[in-house]
Design an enzyme around this catalytic site. Structure first.
Site, PDB file in Angstrom:
ATOM      1  N   SER A 133       0.820  -1.205   0.000  1.00 12.16           N
ATOM      2  CA  SER A 133       0.000   0.000   0.000  1.00 12.16           C
ATOM      3  C   SER A 133       0.855   1.258   0.000  1.00 12.16           C
ATOM      4  O   SER A 133       0.567   2.230  -0.719  1.00 12.16           O
ATOM      5  CB  SER A 133      -0.930   0.011   1.221  1.00 12.16           C
ATOM      6  OG  SER A 133      -1.839  -1.065   1.176  1.00 12.16           O
ATOM      7  N   ARG A 139       1.394   4.154  -3.149  1.00 12.94           N
ATOM      8  CA  ARG A 139       1.156   5.580  -2.913  1.00 12.94           C
ATOM      9  C   ARG A 139       2.420   6.404  -3.125  1.00 12.94           C
ATOM     10  O   ARG A 139       2.364   7.518  -3.655  1.00 12.94           O
ATOM     11  CB  ARG A 139       0.598   5.777  -1.501  1.00 12.94           C
ATOM     12  CG  ARG A 139      -0.854   5.320  -1.369  1.00 12.94           C
ATOM     13  CD  ARG A 139      -1.247   5.062   0.084  1.00 12.94           C
ATOM     14  NE  ARG A 139      -2.681   4.836   0.215  1.00 12.94           N
ATOM     15  CZ  ARG A 139      -3.295   3.670  -0.066  1.00 12.94           C
ATOM     16  NH1 ARG A 139      -2.570   2.635  -0.490  1.00 12.94           N
ATOM     17  NH2 ARG A 139      -4.607   3.541   0.089  1.00 12.94           N
ATOM     18  N   SER A 162     -13.219   2.737   3.030  1.00 11.18           N
ATOM     19  CA  SER A 162     -12.370   2.294   1.919  1.00 11.18           C
ATOM     20  C   SER A 162     -11.225   3.270   1.739  1.00 11.18           C
ATOM     21  O   SER A 162     -11.429   4.425   1.341  1.00 11.18           O
ATOM     22  CB  SER A 162     -13.173   2.189   0.616  1.00 11.18           C
ATOM     23  OG  SER A 162     -12.303   1.991  -0.488  1.00 11.18           O
ATOM     24  N   GLN A 185      -9.001   3.153  -0.536  1.00 13.14           N
ATOM     25  CA  GLN A 185      -8.792   3.442  -1.948  1.00 13.14           C
ATOM     26  C   GLN A 185      -9.715   4.552  -2.430  1.00 13.14           C
ATOM     27  O   GLN A 185      -9.283   5.456  -3.156  1.00 13.14           O
ATOM     28  CB  GLN A 185      -8.991   2.163  -2.769  1.00 13.14           C
ATOM     29  CG  GLN A 185      -7.922   1.119  -2.515  1.00 13.14           C
ATOM     30  CD  GLN A 185      -8.138  -0.146  -3.330  1.00 13.14           C
ATOM     31  OE1 GLN A 185      -9.102  -0.267  -4.077  1.00 13.14           O
ATOM     32  NE2 GLN A 185      -7.242  -1.107  -3.181  1.00 13.14           N
ATOM     33  N   ASP A 226      -7.082  -7.132   5.059  1.00  6.41           N
ATOM     34  CA  ASP A 226      -6.261  -8.016   4.228  1.00  6.41           C
ATOM     35  C   ASP A 226      -5.783  -9.251   4.974  1.00  6.41           C
ATOM     36  O   ASP A 226      -5.214 -10.166   4.364  1.00  6.41           O
ATOM     37  CB  ASP A 226      -5.045  -7.263   3.687  1.00  6.41           C
ATOM     38  CG  ASP A 226      -5.429  -6.282   2.587  1.00  6.41           C
ATOM     39  OD1 ASP A 226      -6.425  -6.535   1.893  1.00  6.41           O
ATOM     40  OD2 ASP A 226      -4.745  -5.253   2.447  1.00  6.41           O
ATOM     41  N   ARG A 231     -13.380 -13.219  -1.574  1.00  7.07           N
ATOM     42  CA  ARG A 231     -12.562 -13.939  -0.600  1.00  7.07           C
ATOM     43  C   ARG A 231     -13.389 -14.747   0.388  1.00  7.07           C
ATOM     44  O   ARG A 231     -12.931 -15.789   0.868  1.00  7.07           O
ATOM     45  CB  ARG A 231     -11.631 -12.962   0.135  1.00  7.07           C
ATOM     46  CG  ARG A 231     -10.477 -12.502  -0.741  1.00  7.07           C
ATOM     47  CD  ARG A 231      -9.531 -11.555  -0.042  1.00  7.07           C
ATOM     48  NE  ARG A 231      -8.404 -11.242  -0.927  1.00  7.07           N
ATOM     49  CZ  ARG A 231      -7.582 -10.216  -0.754  1.00  7.07           C
ATOM     50  NH1 ARG A 231      -7.747  -9.392   0.272  1.00  7.07           N
ATOM     51  NH2 ARG A 231      -6.593 -10.011  -1.607  1.00  7.07           N
ATOM     52  N   ARG A 249      -3.570 -13.479  -1.687  1.00  2.01           N
ATOM     53  CA  ARG A 249      -3.730 -13.734  -0.253  1.00  2.01           C
ATOM     54  C   ARG A 249      -4.405 -15.088   0.015  1.00  2.01           C
ATOM     55  O   ARG A 249      -4.135 -15.721   1.037  1.00  2.01           O
ATOM     56  CB  ARG A 249      -4.480 -12.586   0.407  1.00  2.01           C
ATOM     57  CG  ARG A 249      -3.753 -11.246   0.219  1.00  2.01           C
ATOM     58  CD  ARG A 249      -4.079 -10.246   1.287  1.00  2.01           C
ATOM     59  NE  ARG A 249      -3.596  -8.923   0.919  1.00  2.01           N
ATOM     60  CZ  ARG A 249      -2.331  -8.508   1.085  1.00  2.01           C
ATOM     61  NH1 ARG A 249      -1.444  -9.330   1.582  1.00  2.01           N
ATOM     62  NH2 ARG A 249      -1.980  -7.285   0.726  1.00  2.01           N
TER      63      ARG A 249
END
Length: 686
Positions: free
Chosen positions: A16, A20, A164, A166, A320, A351, A393
């Site tokens: 992450s 960025r 979120s 994102q 995650d 997931r 993952r």
């Protein structure tokens, strides 16, 4: 197997933060310098997109310790790309770039692979269109590919239905880029890496709880962003898999994961682990790039795990880590209940469905809830073939389970882990064997491997597969597929010989090959390095581009170079040193006879000359006609005679190699036949 030695581990840089840093570095004025970035598939895709937008990035394709330099173009000076920006499977890259592009006076198309194209983009596009950007879906409503046309934007306060990072980051980037005030309100606080970096670059960020929501505002957007100078800490999500393995494996000595990012919005798994009965402490606290860091230490005792309940308030801080939590729950006493995790249905895979499906496949009682899971733990031996669902993952979670006592859980596509954790399977193999060389000490996420003199197997119990065969028999394609299926390294011996050929041609030494000395060969500094099982050839400290190895002049000369005794002797130990990690698939013409004479599995591929001729023509882009097939068959037959009669490394089938006739087999069938043989041998060794 070395379970009594202390181990110290390092994991790759935070995904992450890396993503960025790349994007914000591209928006800065001046040169940003970033160290320890994650060189996984997602950041590499983002880096390629930024280069297409005119951002100069140096060092992103280099080794893990090389600093990356980003020469930013400022807040509104990216160039319009000539082609669509392919983010592959990077959801973070696609969504954050959409926000940055919304403020640029240009038009760009964002696209991705099948997995990314199935993930929703409307929740990012909707606030951007309210600000004034134009977003058009080119194929499927609400999904990539989508065209973003940016420019002057209006201020915005966005109420997000779900927490979120994102979506929040996309809005913040659009606001800063356009120089307008933005505010994002979320029901719960999401990870705040973007806010921390923006603060470090001169953008004042105001955060706090407002009317029951978590508010993030940039009330006075700056005219420019200062460049970054930072070190990316280890990825907590990656460290979680190592920690979980140590907890489940019941080590009799501590395991430490050094230099991990401990951002408070990311470490929600730690209190859950404590409630389950695992002893995971934090030592060596510090800071890196404005982020809290520390070492995670798993106590030296076998933890008797207990079931827990995890609700919506905790999920944003461990979104995650739910896959590895589900695996821990499978070995805990009682029923673990996870709720408030509906966000997991729109990740790289659904997931929740993937976890429930795979857990049931290996013998764990698991119920899929609308927003979570119920998992009944068991201590029974677990086995079964599971699917990764093209999700890194999911693959890593069940890889950890398979590496623990009493479990045999092969994963269908282990190579997907390179998205976030290059070298994962190699590291896991080292952990199972107690660390490098089978003892204690320091273990890394990837290793070039040391040179040895063994021709049978690799260090730490590496399973070696030798695939030899005639030209056009399919050995290269099959070897790559087998290695990918099993998470093994792939040794392409032909590429190494091509690299030597290229260097001899460029140095003018190709005219008298028989007189080439060992000293001259050493001066070429040929080496191989590994990332996620994939081999890259280096010469003189630089990576050799694949296209340079495949030129016509190299192809015309490589067979002559490969026949030189000094060359073959020089490269023998380099090839043998590749046998590291859980497994190696080595392909060539003497893998099973000379390089690895005592390999665990030996296969010799062959096919009818006409079929091999047809395949070679297709590889060259030639439509096979009867006349072309006849001519190519004659060439291959002559080459077979020469290869078999050579005094140095003749093409011979090892006496204990299994003959696989591929005339009537497609690549998938060839791969499956070899994988079945490998699994049979691996099962006999366990």
């Amino acid at each position: 197997m070395g379970r009594g030695q202390p181990l110290t581990i390092r994991v790759p840089g935070d995904k992450s933060i890396t993503q960025r840093a790349l994007i914000l570095g591209g928006l800065a004025d001046g040169e940003s310098r970033i160290r320890c970035i994650l060189r996984g598939a997602d950041p590499l895709a983002t880096g390629r997109a930024l280069r297409a937008l005119g951002v100069e990035i140096v060092g992103i394709g280099g080794p893990g310790d090389e600093e990356v330099r980003i020469r930013g173009r400022g807040l509104r000076d990216w160039q319009e790309p000539e082609e669509a920006l392919d983010l592959c499977n990077s959801g973070t890259g696609a969504r954050l770039l959409a926000g940055a592009l919304a403020a640029q006076p240009l038009t760009a198309v964002l696209k991705g692979d099948a997995s990314l194209s199935g993930r929703p983009m409307r929740r990012v596009a909707e606030p951007l269109t309210r600000m004034g950007a134009a977003v058009d879906y080119l194929e499927r409503d609400g999904h990539l590919p989508m065209r973003v046309t940016g420019g002057a934007l209006s201020p915005l306060r966005h109420e997000s239905a779900a927490a979120s990072a994102q979506v929040k980051s996309a809005v913040l980037l659009a606001g800063v880029g356009a120089g307008v005030v933005v505010e994002v309100r979320e029901p719960r606080r999401s990870r705040d890496h973007s806010e921390r970096m923006l603060e470090a670059m001169g953008a004042g960020v105001v955060e706090g709880r407002v009317d029951g929501s978590w508010s993030v505002r940039i009330p006075s957007p700056p005219d420019r962003l200062e460049p970054l100078d930072m070190e990316v800490p280890g990825d907590f999500s990656s460290a979680a898999f190592v920690v979980a393995w140590a907890v489940l494996a019941g080590r009799r000595a501590p395991l430490t994961v050094r230099g991990v990012g401990l951002n408070g919005t990311r470490t929600g798994l730690l209190p859950v682990l404590a409630r389950m009965g695992a002893e995971v402490g934090v030592t060596g606290r510090g800071t890196a790039g404005g982020e809290h860091t520390g070492d995670l230490r798993v106590a030296a005792r076998a933890a008797r795990l207990k079931a827990v309940e995890v609700g919506g308030d905790e999920i944003p801080g461990m979104i995650d880590e739910v896959p590895i939590l589900a695996v821990l729950a499978a070995r805990a006493e009682g029923v673990t209940r996870i709720t408030g995790a509906a966000e997991l249905r729109v990740k790289e895979s659904d997931r929740l469905a993937a976890l429930a499906t795979n857990l049931r496949r290996v013998g764990v009682a698991a119920e899929e809830l609308p927003d979570g899971l119920e998992i009944e733990g068991t201590q029974r031996p677990l086995s079964g073939f599971v699917r990764s669902f093209h999700d890194h993952r999911i693959a890593m979670a069940f890889g950890v389970l398979s590496a623990t006592p009493g479990c045999d859980v092969p994963v269908d596509a282990p190579s997907v882990t390179e998205v976030s954790f290059p070298g994962f399977w190699e590291l896991l193999g080292q952990l199972k064997d107690g660390g490098a060389g089978g003892g204690g000490g320091r273990v890394g996420a990837s290793s070039a491997g040391g040179r040895g003199d063994r021709g049978d197997a690799g260090a730490g119990g590496c399973l070696v597969v030798a695939i030899d065969g005639s030209a056009g028999s399919g050995k290269s394609t099959t070897a790559v597929a087998v290695a990918s299926r099993l998470g093994f390294r792939h040794l392409d011996s032909g590429a190494i010989y091509r690299a030597v050929t290229l260097q001899l041609l460029e140095s003018g030494r190709s005219g008298a090959l028989e007189s080439v000395t060992p000293e001259e060969l050493s001066d070429l500094a040929i080496d191989v390095r590994w990332r996620a099982g994939r081999m890259k050839v280096w010469c003189g400290g630089r990576a050799v581009p694949e296209e340079a190895l495949r030129t016509e002049r190299v192809t015309a000369m490589v067979s002559q170079v490969a026949a030189v005794p000094a060359v073959r002797a020089h490269l023998l130990e380099l090839q043998r040193s590749a046998a590291r990690g859980p497994g190696l698939v080595a392909e060539g013409r003497d893998m099973g006879t000379v390089v690895f004479p005592r390999a665990d599995v030996k296969v010799f591929l062959d096919a009818h000359p006409e079929e091999r001729a047809r395949r070679r023509l297709l590889q060259r882009g030639i439509r096979p006609q009867a006349s072309e097939i006849k001519a190519e068959t004659a060439r291959l037959t002559r080459r077979d005679r020469l290869d078999a009669s050579r005094t140095i490394a003749p093409l011979l089938r090892a006496g204990d190699a299994e003959l696989l006739d591929t005339t009537d087999l497609d690549p998938a069938a060839q791969t499956e036949a070899i994988v079945r043989r490998i699994r049979a041998v691996r099962g006999g060794r366990s």
